[in-house]
Design a protein around this motif. Sequence first.
Motif: not given
Length: 766
Positions: A269, A273-274, A372, A406, A409-410, A500-504
Amino acid sequence: MVKLYDSGVYLVNGMEVVPEAKSGKVEAITGQPVNQKEAEKGTIAYSIMEAHNTSNDMSKLKLKFDAMTSHDITFVGIIQTAKASGMEKFPVPYVLTNCHNTLCAVGGTINEDDHMFGLSAAKKYGGIFVPPHIAVIHQYMREMHAGCGRMILGSDSHTRYGALGTMAIGEGGGELVKQLLCDTYDVAYPGVVAVYLTGKPQPGVGPQDIALAIIGAVFKSGYVKNKVMEFVGPGVASMTTDYRNGIDVMTTETTCLSSIWKTDEDTKEFLALHGRPEEYKELNPADVAYYDGCVYVDLNTVKPMIALPFHPSNVYEIDELNSNLGDILRSVEKEAAKISGGRASFTLTDKIVDGKLQVQQGIIAGCAGGNYTNVIEAAHALRGKDCGCDEFSLAVYPSSQPVFIDLVKKGVVAELMEAGAVIRTAFCGPCFGAGDTPVHNGLSIRHTTRNFPNREGSKPGEGQMSAVALMDARSIAATAANGGILTSAAELSCWGDIPEYSFDRGVYDKRVYQGYNKAEEDKELVYGPNIKDWPVMGALTDNILLKVCSKIMDEVTTTDELIPSGETSSFRSNPLGLAEFTLSRRDPQYVGRSKAVDRLEKGRMKGEDVFALEPELEHVFSAIRTIENLADIKAEDTEIGSMIYAVKPGDGSAREQAASCQRVIGGLANITKEYATKRYRSNVMNWGMIPFQMTEEPEFEVGDYIFVPGIRKALDGDLKNITAYQVKGNEMKELHLFIADMTSEEREIVKAGCLINYNKNRKGIL
């Protein structure tokens, strides 16, 4: 509980540890006879090394790596060395990050000049360039390059991506140069030690706590020194990959060679995700795997930990420390007095206030602390609280811009700032003394990688001294919420709710130069005025004369003592400029002594009369000529160099400058009882110095001479018994030296005078 097995073990079906002496139990479980040699091939580490070995002999590995990485303290010297050796382009993805001399705050333009040099090199040779403030070196490699079954080489000692199924090794720049020249990393097959994890971490216990518990158990005995740590067992699944990364990066502090973890769905995962799902594959040991030892860790029992100054192995449970503050802190004060040598004062017992310890600073940063999950948990502890307006301060450095974005944003960054924390960009400075230096006589608690003397930026030689204790981000945040009073995370109940982490990767797409396989050979390298070429170094002569220029009897000498970090980092692109700082915080007279010897050698090479340059040499050579078969020895044919004796040098950083700084001002050899790490010993050899060892206590002193006849012939032999002579005035004493095993290439490098000379000789470069 952390338990060390006193023998090898078998791991059966990935779940049961069986001591070597009870191999019959393995047969009972499997119904098959046990073959230890075959079981040794069952480790994850064996399969990865086998896949990367270019020799036909697994006992003597010749490894080629899938990718490499360096930061802005090291990449200039590496590229300069490779260029001088005939490199035309980067043969593998080579990532140049700018996370150490990031601030460009010392030395005028020289740090940014290095950055521009790195960008020009990425364009010319086909590299990947990560600009300042975008990511710390190891977080970028985790996010963008680590993958299951891969091997990565880095010029930073904390090059560890085992939790992502990558065997990564931190080495001195010379080893990266070899890869850039399409040569190999040569090493005897290392031992592999199982780190068997069971249970799961308690609430408030973070990756640094697990790591410190392991380091405290294994470091002093050298249990995993130069071995591979292989993390297995049911406890692995109790932690996310982001959490595992925080443990894995700290394995460097055990002095192991590398690390590797079994992989699972969470690893899959993380990679997906990356944006790299294809990099996943399941890695598990075979049904029966043999390990050279086992570190058994019951994660349920690990409590919040603290590593007091001046080493990550100086470990206590925080509760234990708080129950015995006076006695424990006084022992640290005694060590501080030894380190400062009377040049500065450092006290801890004066920070006991109403029976509790008041600290002055907290830092959560870098490849260990800035992840994170750690920052999220720190925000939990500080939600609705504040750090106070007194002497305590807290700074948080997210490990990369994607992590930072992230967190923004959180709303996590706002929560931390509302509590009084200062948020900074991705930067490794607090790890090596170039950022957030605490106040004189201050104690800083840090979720970073090391707490060696002076790595926080203090200068005992100038009367300034502070110190660092290592802790997990959770306990640091708990301490911050308590106004700087040392507090265990176990005292709070806010842990575990990790969104949950969101990678951009957008910031990487916009800012990172991706030049691999796009070399533009017609491009010119961009040099700043501080970037200098390596000085010429001569080949080894048949006989050598060493002058003892420093004698260090400390139990361990770190690379930070050999060449300090911090502000000296700005001079890493200038070999002679940096060399002025060699041993400056441990033996300030060393540089002058070594340079005086170097002047003699330079004079000898020019054909000058060394007896006229240094009259005492006439007496030295008169004594040498009394040795049988050496009556005709000539001073003009004998290389003269400086020498350092240290009991166990080289713990810590991979920085090659710990060796090159000795070499460029006349260093020709070290004599030690043992070398703390393989990487420092490799640096010594790659810079043309001889890594002597001796078992006896040294009776020579600074100013004495050591004559070694027939050294080139000795380097062609078994290295086990090398006769040398201590010369003091007209008196002589026979010494017995030895050199641990060297590869054929290492022997030739030392005889050539350095890796650059060796490569020039091979390629016919004049």
